[in-house]
Design a protein around this motif. Structure first.
Motif, short mmCIF file in Angstrom:
data_model
loop_
_atom_site.label_atom_id
_atom_site.label_comp_id
_atom_site.label_asym_id
_atom_site.label_seq_id
_atom_site.Cartn_x
_atom_site.Cartn_y
_atom_site.Cartn_z
N LYS A 16 20.95 2.79 31.10
CA LYS A 16 21.73 3.31 29.99
C LYS A 16 22.89 4.18 30.45
N ALA A 17 22.98 4.47 31.74
CA ALA A 17 24.05 5.33 32.26
C ALA A 17 25.37 4.57 32.30
N ASP A 18 26.47 5.31 32.07
CA ASP A 18 27.80 4.70 32.12
C ASP A 18 28.34 4.66 33.55
N ALA A 19 27.92 5.61 34.37
CA ALA A 19 28.42 5.67 35.76
C ALA A 19 27.30 6.16 36.67
N CYS A 20 27.40 5.84 37.93
CA CYS A 20 26.42 6.27 38.93
C CYS A 20 26.55 7.78 39.14
N PRO A 21 25.46 8.55 39.03
CA PRO A 21 25.55 10.00 39.19
C PRO A 21 25.87 10.41 40.63
N LYS A 22 25.62 9.52 41.58
CA LYS A 22 25.84 9.86 42.98
C LYS A 22 27.28 9.60 43.41
N CYS A 23 27.80 8.35 43.14
CA CYS A 23 29.14 8.00 43.62
C CYS A 23 30.18 7.93 42.50
N GLY A 24 29.76 7.90 41.24
CA GLY A 24 30.69 7.91 40.11
C GLY A 24 31.24 6.54 39.70
N VAL A 25 30.78 5.49 40.33
CA VAL A 25 31.25 4.14 39.99
C VAL A 25 30.70 3.75 38.62
N LYS A 26 31.54 3.12 37.81
CA LYS A 26 31.08 2.68 36.49
C LYS A 26 30.07 1.57 36.65
N ILE A 27 29.04 1.65 35.82
CA ILE A 27 27.96 0.66 35.85
C ILE A 27 28.33 -0.45 34.87
N LYS A 28 28.37 -1.67 35.36
CA LYS A 28 28.61 -2.83 34.50
C LYS A 28 27.32 -3.17 33.80
N LYS A 29 27.40 -3.23 32.48
CA LYS A 29 26.20 -3.52 31.70
C LYS A 29 26.11 -5.02 31.47
N SER A 30 24.91 -5.51 31.60
CA SER A 30 24.71 -6.94 31.36
C SER A 30 24.60 -7.18 29.86
N MET A 31 24.89 -8.40 29.46
CA MET A 31 24.84 -8.78 28.05
C MET A 31 23.39 -8.87 27.61
N GLY A 32 23.11 -8.32 26.44
CA GLY A 32 21.77 -8.39 25.90
C GLY A 32 21.49 -9.79 25.36
N CYS A 33 20.24 -10.04 25.04
CA CYS A 33 19.83 -11.35 24.53
C CYS A 33 20.52 -11.68 23.22
N GLY A 34 20.64 -10.69 22.31
CA GLY A 34 21.30 -10.91 21.02
C GLY A 34 22.77 -11.24 21.19
N SER A 35 23.44 -10.53 22.11
CA SER A 35 24.85 -10.80 22.36
C SER A 35 25.05 -12.18 22.94
N LEU A 36 24.16 -12.59 23.84
CA LEU A 36 24.25 -13.92 24.45
C LEU A 36 24.08 -15.02 23.40
N ILE A 37 23.15 -14.83 22.48
CA ILE A 37 22.94 -15.82 21.41
C ILE A 37 24.18 -15.89 20.51
N ALA A 38 24.78 -14.74 20.20
CA ALA A 38 25.98 -14.72 19.36
C ALA A 38 27.14 -15.45 20.03
N VAL A 39 27.30 -15.24 21.34
CA VAL A 39 28.39 -15.92 22.07
C VAL A 39 28.17 -17.43 22.08
N VAL A 40 26.95 -17.87 22.31
CA VAL A 40 26.65 -19.31 22.31
C VAL A 40 26.89 -19.90 20.93
N PHE A 41 26.47 -19.20 19.88
CA PHE A 41 26.66 -19.68 18.51
C PHE A 41 28.15 -19.81 18.18
N LEU A 42 28.94 -18.79 18.51
CA LEU A 42 30.38 -18.84 18.26
C LEU A 42 31.05 -19.95 19.06
N SER A 43 30.55 -20.19 20.27
CA SER A 43 31.11 -21.28 21.09
C SER A 43 30.90 -22.62 20.41
N PHE A 44 29.71 -22.84 19.84
CA PHE A 44 29.44 -24.09 19.13
C PHE A 44 30.36 -24.24 17.91
N ILE A 45 30.59 -23.15 17.21
CA ILE A 45 31.48 -23.21 16.04
C ILE A 45 32.90 -23.59 16.47
#
Length: 179
Positions: A16-45
């Protein structure tokens, strides 16, 4: 909450962190299951819309031996109606009747188009001596006016008008096209 490894320094960081507390690099968040389903659905449309558009563009007209670009485009009903409206002429005269509270009009409608029309809607605007518009009436003449025909409508009752009406204008605002 899960722990993930920082890609820069390798230390464990909360998902849930936005950045690494040690080096400060932003953490890339992976897409959740709901977001992935929405992207696939929109792609089909989107794919469905694109394929539908391509299939209507390459319909029977393009499979014939003549190209669709050389064939004249059929006018929309609205375009056809506007073209016909330009070929309909309205002449008229009016007078006050019924204790000067009713407008009676004599209309002459000339249909110079090649189409029959019916149910002609006429709008009149009434003006005071000062030129201020003070009233308006809309009535429909429920008659057929054939192509090339001129019809007269005498003593047509346009309804109540303001007692101070001094001048007026009239125009055809609508009609039904008979095909």
């Amino acid at each position: 909450m899960a722990l993930i490894k920082c890609k820069e320094c390798g230390s464990e960081v909360s998902s849930k962190a936005d950045a690494c507390p040690k080096c400060g690099v932003k953490i890339k968040k992976s897409m959740g299951c709901g977001s992935l389903i929405a992207v696939v659905f929109l792609s089909f449309i989107v794919i469905g819309l694109i394929s539908s558009s391509l299939s209507t563009d390459s319909g029977p007209a393009s499979s014939s031996s003549t190209s669709s670009s050389s064939a004249p485009r059929e006018k929309s009903p609205r375009e056809l109606k506007e073209e016909i409206r330009a070929q309909i002429n309205l002449d008229w005269a009016w007078r006050k009747a019924g204790f000067d509270n009713i407008m009676h009009a004599d209309f002459t409608i000339t249909n110079a188009s090649s189409y029959d029309i019916k149910d002609v809607e006429i709008r009149t605007l009434q003006f005071a001596k000062s030129g201020t518009q003070i009233d308006r009436n809309v009535r429909t003449i429920y008659e057929i006016i054939k192509a090339g025909e001129t019809r007269e409508f005498k003593e047509f009752n346009m309804g109540f008008i303001h007692s101070q009406s001094n001048s007026a204008s009239a125009s055809i605002t609508d009609f039904v096209l008979i095909r």
